[in-house]
Each structure stands twice: as structure tokens, then as C-alpha cells.
Design a protein around this motif. Structure first.
Motif, PDB file in Angstrom:
ATOM      1  N   ILE A 153       0.863  -1.185   0.000  1.00 36.39           N
ATOM      2  CA  ILE A 153       0.000   0.000   0.000  1.00 36.39           C
ATOM      3  C   ILE A 153       0.894   1.227   0.000  1.00 36.39           C
ATOM      4  O   ILE A 153       1.755   1.375   0.870  1.00 36.39           O
ATOM      5  CB  ILE A 153      -0.932   0.022   1.214  1.00 36.39           C
ATOM      6  N   SER A 154       0.705   2.103  -0.971  1.00 34.48           N
ATOM      7  CA  SER A 154       1.530   3.311  -1.067  1.00 34.48           C
ATOM      8  C   SER A 154       0.668   4.475  -1.523  1.00 34.48           C
ATOM      9  O   SER A 154       0.115   4.444  -2.631  1.00 34.48           O
ATOM     10  CB  SER A 154       2.685   3.087  -2.051  1.00 34.48           C
ATOM     11  N   LYS A 155       0.546   5.481  -0.645  1.00 37.19           N
ATOM     12  CA  LYS A 155      -0.259   6.653  -0.980  1.00 37.19           C
ATOM     13  C   LYS A 155       0.511   7.910  -0.603  1.00 37.19           C
ATOM     14  O   LYS A 155       1.062   7.993   0.498  1.00 37.19           O
ATOM     15  CB  LYS A 155      -1.598   6.648  -0.232  1.00 37.19           C
ATOM     16  N   ASP A 156       0.529   8.874  -1.509  1.00 40.40           N
ATOM     17  CA  ASP A 156       1.146  10.167  -1.226  1.00 40.40           C
ATOM     18  C   ASP A 156       0.184  11.030  -0.422  1.00 40.40           C
ATOM     19  O   ASP A 156      -1.037  10.856  -0.507  1.00 40.40           O
ATOM     20  CB  ASP A 156       1.511  10.885  -2.526  1.00 40.40           C
ATOM     21  N   PRO A 157       0.689  11.989   0.342  1.00 37.77           N
ATOM     22  CA  PRO A 157      -0.205  12.834   1.142  1.00 37.77           C
ATOM     23  C   PRO A 157      -1.093  13.746   0.307  1.00 37.77           C
ATOM     24  O   PRO A 157      -2.204  14.088   0.717  1.00 37.77           O
ATOM     25  CB  PRO A 157       0.759  13.651   2.011  1.00 37.77           C
ATOM     26  N   GLU A 158      -0.601  14.138  -0.890  1.00 41.84           N
ATOM     27  CA  GLU A 158      -1.385  15.020  -1.763  1.00 41.84           C
ATOM     28  C   GLU A 158      -0.845  14.909  -3.189  1.00 41.84           C
ATOM     29  O   GLU A 158       0.310  14.540  -3.388  1.00 41.84           O
ATOM     30  CB  GLU A 158      -1.310  16.465  -1.277  1.00 41.84           C
ATOM     31  N   PRO A 159      -1.664  15.241  -4.173  1.00 45.71           N
ATOM     32  CA  PRO A 159      -1.203  15.169  -5.561  1.00 45.71           C
ATOM     33  C   PRO A 159      -0.101  16.190  -5.830  1.00 45.71           C
ATOM     34  O   PRO A 159      -0.095  17.280  -5.248  1.00 45.71           O
ATOM     35  CB  PRO A 159      -2.459  15.490  -6.378  1.00 45.71           C
ATOM     36  N   PRO A 160       0.830  15.855  -6.711  1.00 51.19           N
ATOM     37  CA  PRO A 160       1.861  16.831  -7.080  1.00 51.19           C
ATOM     38  C   PRO A 160       1.284  17.879  -8.020  1.00 51.19           C
ATOM     39  O   PRO A 160       0.164  17.713  -8.543  1.00 51.19           O
ATOM     40  CB  PRO A 160       2.905  15.961  -7.793  1.00 51.19           C
ATOM     41  N   PRO A 161       1.999  18.971  -8.277  1.00 47.67           N
ATOM     42  CA  PRO A 161       1.519  19.977  -9.235  1.00 47.67           C
ATOM     43  C   PRO A 161       1.333  19.358 -10.620  1.00 47.67           C
ATOM     44  O   PRO A 161       2.053  18.424 -10.994  1.00 47.67           O
ATOM     45  CB  PRO A 161       2.642  21.019  -9.244  1.00 47.67           C
ATOM     46  N   VAL A 162       0.391  19.882 -11.366  1.00 51.58           N
ATOM     47  CA  VAL A 162       0.122  19.334 -12.692  1.00 51.58           C
ATOM     48  C   VAL A 162       1.332  19.472 -13.606  1.00 51.58           C
ATOM     49  O   VAL A 162       1.530  18.663 -14.517  1.00 51.58           O
ATOM     50  CB  VAL A 162      -1.131  20.007 -13.312  1.00 51.58           C
ATOM     51  N   GLU A 163       2.172  20.482 -13.359  1.00 53.87           N
ATOM     52  CA  GLU A 163       3.397  20.641 -14.156  1.00 53.87           C
ATOM     53  C   GLU A 163       4.301  19.424 -13.990  1.00 53.87           C
ATOM     54  O   GLU A 163       4.972  19.007 -14.945  1.00 53.87           O
ATOM     55  CB  GLU A 163       4.158  21.909 -13.729  1.00 53.87           C
ATOM     56  N   TYR A 164       4.302  18.853 -12.796  1.00 56.97           N
ATOM     57  CA  TYR A 164       5.096  17.640 -12.554  1.00 56.97           C
ATOM     58  C   TYR A 164       4.460  16.439 -13.258  1.00 56.97           C
ATOM     59  O   TYR A 164       5.161  15.603 -13.838  1.00 56.97           O
ATOM     60  CB  TYR A 164       5.209  17.379 -11.057  1.00 56.97           C
ATOM     61  N   ILE A 165       3.141  16.348 -13.165  1.00 61.06           N
ATOM     62  CA  ILE A 165       2.428  15.239 -13.813  1.00 61.06           C
ATOM     63  C   ILE A 165       2.769  15.163 -15.293  1.00 61.06           C
ATOM     64  O   ILE A 165       2.956  14.069 -15.858  1.00 61.06           O
ATOM     65  CB  ILE A 165       0.907  15.393 -13.623  1.00 61.06           C
ATOM     66  N   ARG A 166       2.877  16.313 -15.930  1.00 63.86           N
ATOM     67  CA  ARG A 166       3.112  16.360 -17.376  1.00 63.86           C
ATOM     68  C   ARG A 166       4.448  15.739 -17.783  1.00 63.86           C
ATOM     69  O   ARG A 166       4.595  15.283 -18.917  1.00 63.86           O
ATOM     70  CB  ARG A 166       3.041  17.808 -17.872  1.00 63.86           C
ATOM     71  N   VAL A 167       5.414  15.749 -16.882  1.00 63.17           N
ATOM     72  CA  VAL A 167       6.750  15.234 -17.234  1.00 63.17           C
ATOM     73  C   VAL A 167       7.104  13.969 -16.457  1.00 63.17           C
ATOM     74  O   VAL A 167       8.209  13.439 -16.610  1.00 63.17           O
ATOM     75  CB  VAL A 167       7.835  16.307 -16.990  1.00 63.17           C
ATOM     76  N   SER A 168       6.186  13.454 -15.645  1.00 65.74           N
ATOM     77  CA  SER A 168       6.505  12.349 -14.742  1.00 65.74           C
ATOM     78  C   SER A 168       6.529  10.993 -15.424  1.00 65.74           C
ATOM     79  O   SER A 168       7.075  10.038 -14.873  1.00 65.74           O
ATOM     80  CB  SER A 168       5.483  12.305 -13.599  1.00 65.74           C
TER      81      SER A 168
END
Length: 334
Positions: A153-168
Motif C-alpha cells: 500500500i503506497s499513498k502520497d499525502p497530496e497530488p503533485p503539481p500538474v506541471e510535474y504530472i506532465r513530465v513524470s
């Protein structure tokens, strides 16, 4: 590579994770940061000032025969080229995951550097967490018999910025890949199939980027062993990191690490501290032990692990998970 200590290290990348490794490098008696490289001049200068290092261009690192190892903490798109240049120049490499987001590029790097003698450690840091390391040792010692089911089970505390999502590279290649490596580590054999289900539930921006933030992956081995991975980009109570390995004789489990061990007990209930907030705090000791392992590798006391091959296999599974999501079925990893 120089055989004398302290080993001279070139650190590429002076951002958040670069600072974590810089602290561990400087505090270790056998290593010293000699060079810092970062395109952001202010970050490079600040870290160099803290560590007593020199700020240089990349070419200086690869031409200096006195540099024993290169620590790569720069942006993901730079990793593959830096790994190649470092290994081909005879320098040991410690690189944050991933090698690259493209499996073709990963394959090319591993093939091009296959004959290089310098060691290469890929930063799947969770393997070095004391609890995970102990769990793995006890599984291998047979404390729970034959492994049957691994639950991560692995969950982050909050979503990263959308700018990060675009390059992740997407959830599976960015976040889940740590859990995929952990599943391989605990199963003790390679999965042969994967099936994935996922949604975008935490952020409309993530959905608009055609990515997902809530997922479940099921991996199965030829022997029948199963690993189940559940992920979310949002856990309001903190950084949720749990691993359970179930076997024929019982189970071993690693729970969340709280901020403190303080417990409030009253008639209406018991309150414990929430988990640590995020990976820097949660895996601080793992990063220290990871660096100690790399120093042991430099001293010739052991082989580097995990390696580029582990990164390659984890990325292949992540890619297959996206294929499963696309087709809605099991995807063979053969």
C-alpha cells in the motif's frame, strides 16, 4: 577508479533529492563532494558553499580522472546520457530512478555500458529502509514459510503539481515503479503477468492530462505467487507506506512510521500521531543506509544492488500495466 579514501564524488543536481544525498555524502568519513553540477547557478553555488565543493561544467567531471563516482540527482530526461558518459569514462554511478521513461532508451543504455567495469547503483531507496530490509531478510530466512501473497500500500499525502504530472511519465512509471520494485524484491521471483485498474479521482487536472491517480495492480508469478499494489496520490492523514508478506506459516508486516510515538488515551478513544508527511522524512534512514551500501561497493566489499537491470524490469512492468489499463485485461510479461 581511485582505491584510496575519501572517495571523490561529483554530484549532478542540487535540488531537493540532491541535498539529501549531499548531506549523507559529506557526513560519511569515506566520501567527499568534490564537484557540484547544476544548470541553476544559484542552487549549485549554495550547495557547493555548504559542502566545500567546486561548481563546474559537466565536461570537467568526465575528464577528471580523480573523480571516483558520479551521483545523478538531476531531472529524469538527463539520466540516461549521464549514466552512459559516467560509466564509459570509468566512473562508478549512483543514479536516482529511473534510467529513462522510455524502455527503448533504457535498453540502449544497458547495452552500451554492458562491458563497463565501474559499478552502477540505481536508487530504489526503499530497499534500504531498516524495517523493509529486516522484513526481506526474515522472509528469505523462511520465518513465514513459502511466500504466497505480497500486499503493498503506497499513498502520497497530496497530488503533485500538474506541471510535474506532465513530465513524470505517469503514475505507474513515477510512483508505482517503487512498489513494483518492492514486489519483485519480496516475491523472490519474476512476475509473468500484470493486470491494472485505475481512475483519476483526486484531481480533475490529472484526468485532463490523461493520467490516473488511484490504482490497483495485480502481479502474478509462474509459481502462482501474487503481489497486489494499491496506490493513491492523496492520503490526507500523511504518507501511507505499508507492506505485508503472507506465507504458508504466517505473515510479516511493516506499518506506517508515525511522526512520534506519542499516544493519547481517553475514555472516548485512543489517538496516535499521524504518519510522517512524505518521503524525505519517512525514508531518511533508508537514504543513509543506501549511501553506506554504495560506499561498500566502492570499497569492493559487495556488488551494487539494485542495478540498472532492476530498473529495466520495473519499467517493463509499469509499461505493461498501462497496456493492461488500455486493453482491460491481463498482459503477459514473458
Amino acid at each position: 577508479m581511485s582505491a584510496k579514501a575519501p572517495f571523490r564524488i561529483a554530484l549532478i543536481g542540487a535540488g531537493r533529492i540532491g541535498k539529501v544525498h549531499a548531506k549523507n555524502i559529506q557526513e560519511h568519513p569515506d566520501t567527499v563532494i568534490h564537484y557540484v553540477v547544476d544548470p541553476h547557478a544559484e542552487s549549485a553555488q549554495a550547495l557547493a558553499l555548504e559542502t566545500g565543493a567546486n561548481v563546474v561544467e559537466l565536461d570537467v567531471v568526465f575528464s577528471d580522472e580523480a573523480i571516483d563516482a558520479v551521483v545523478i540527482c538531476s531531472a529524469t530526461p538527463t539520466h540516461s546520457d549521464l549514466i552512459e558518459r559516467s560509466l564509459l569514462s570509468g566512473k562508478a554511478v549512483f543514479c536516482e530512478k529511473p534510467i529513462d521513461l522510455s524502455i527503448d532508451r533504457v535498453n540502449a543504455v544497458l547495452e552500451k555500458t554492458r562491458e563497463c567495469k565501474a559499478p552502477f547503483l540505481l536508487g530504489f531507496n526503499r530497499r534500504f529502509d531498516p524495517a523493509i530490509d529486516s522484513l526481506h531478510e526474515r522472509v528469505r530466512a523462511g520465518d513465514i514459510g513459502d511466500v504466497e501473497l505480497v500486499t503493498i500500500i503506497s499513498k502520497d499525502p497530496e497530488p503533485p503539481p500538474v506541471e510535474y504530472i506532465r513530465v513524470s511519465g505517469g503514475l505507474f512509471r513515477d510512483m508505482t515503479i517503487h512498489d513494483i520494485d518492492m514486489a519483485r524484491f519480496m516475491l523472490g521471483e519474476e512476475p509473468v503477468s500484470v493486470v491494472a485498474t485505475a481512475s483519476a479521482l483526486t484531481s480533475s487536472e490529472i484526468a485532463e492530462e490523461n493520467d490516473v491517480d488511484t490504482a490497483c495492480l495485480t502481479l502474478q508469478c509462474e509459481s502462482g505467487k501474487i503481489a497486489v499494489i494499491t496506490n493513491s496520490r492523496r492520503a490526507g492523514f500523511g504518507y501511507d507506506q505499508r507492506v505485508e508478506v503472507h506465507g504458508s506459516l504466517g505473515s510479516l508486516r511493516m506499518d506506517n512510521v508515525p511522526k512520534t510515538t506519542l499516544i493519547l488515551e481517553r475514555a472516548e478513544g485512543v489517538r496516535r500521531e499521524p504518519p510522517m508527511h512524505f518521503f524525505i522524512e519517512r525514508y531518511r534512514e533508508a537514504y543513509m543506509r543506501e549511501w553506506q551500501h554504495f560506499v561498500d561497493v566502492l570499497n569492493g566489499q559487495c556488488e551494487a544492488s539494485p542495478t540498472g537491470i532492476d530498473g529495466q524490469k520495473a519499467l517493463l512492468i509499469a509499461d505493461a500495466a498501462y497496456e493492461s489499463l488500455r486493453t482491460g485485461g491481463h498482459v503477459s510479461l514473458a
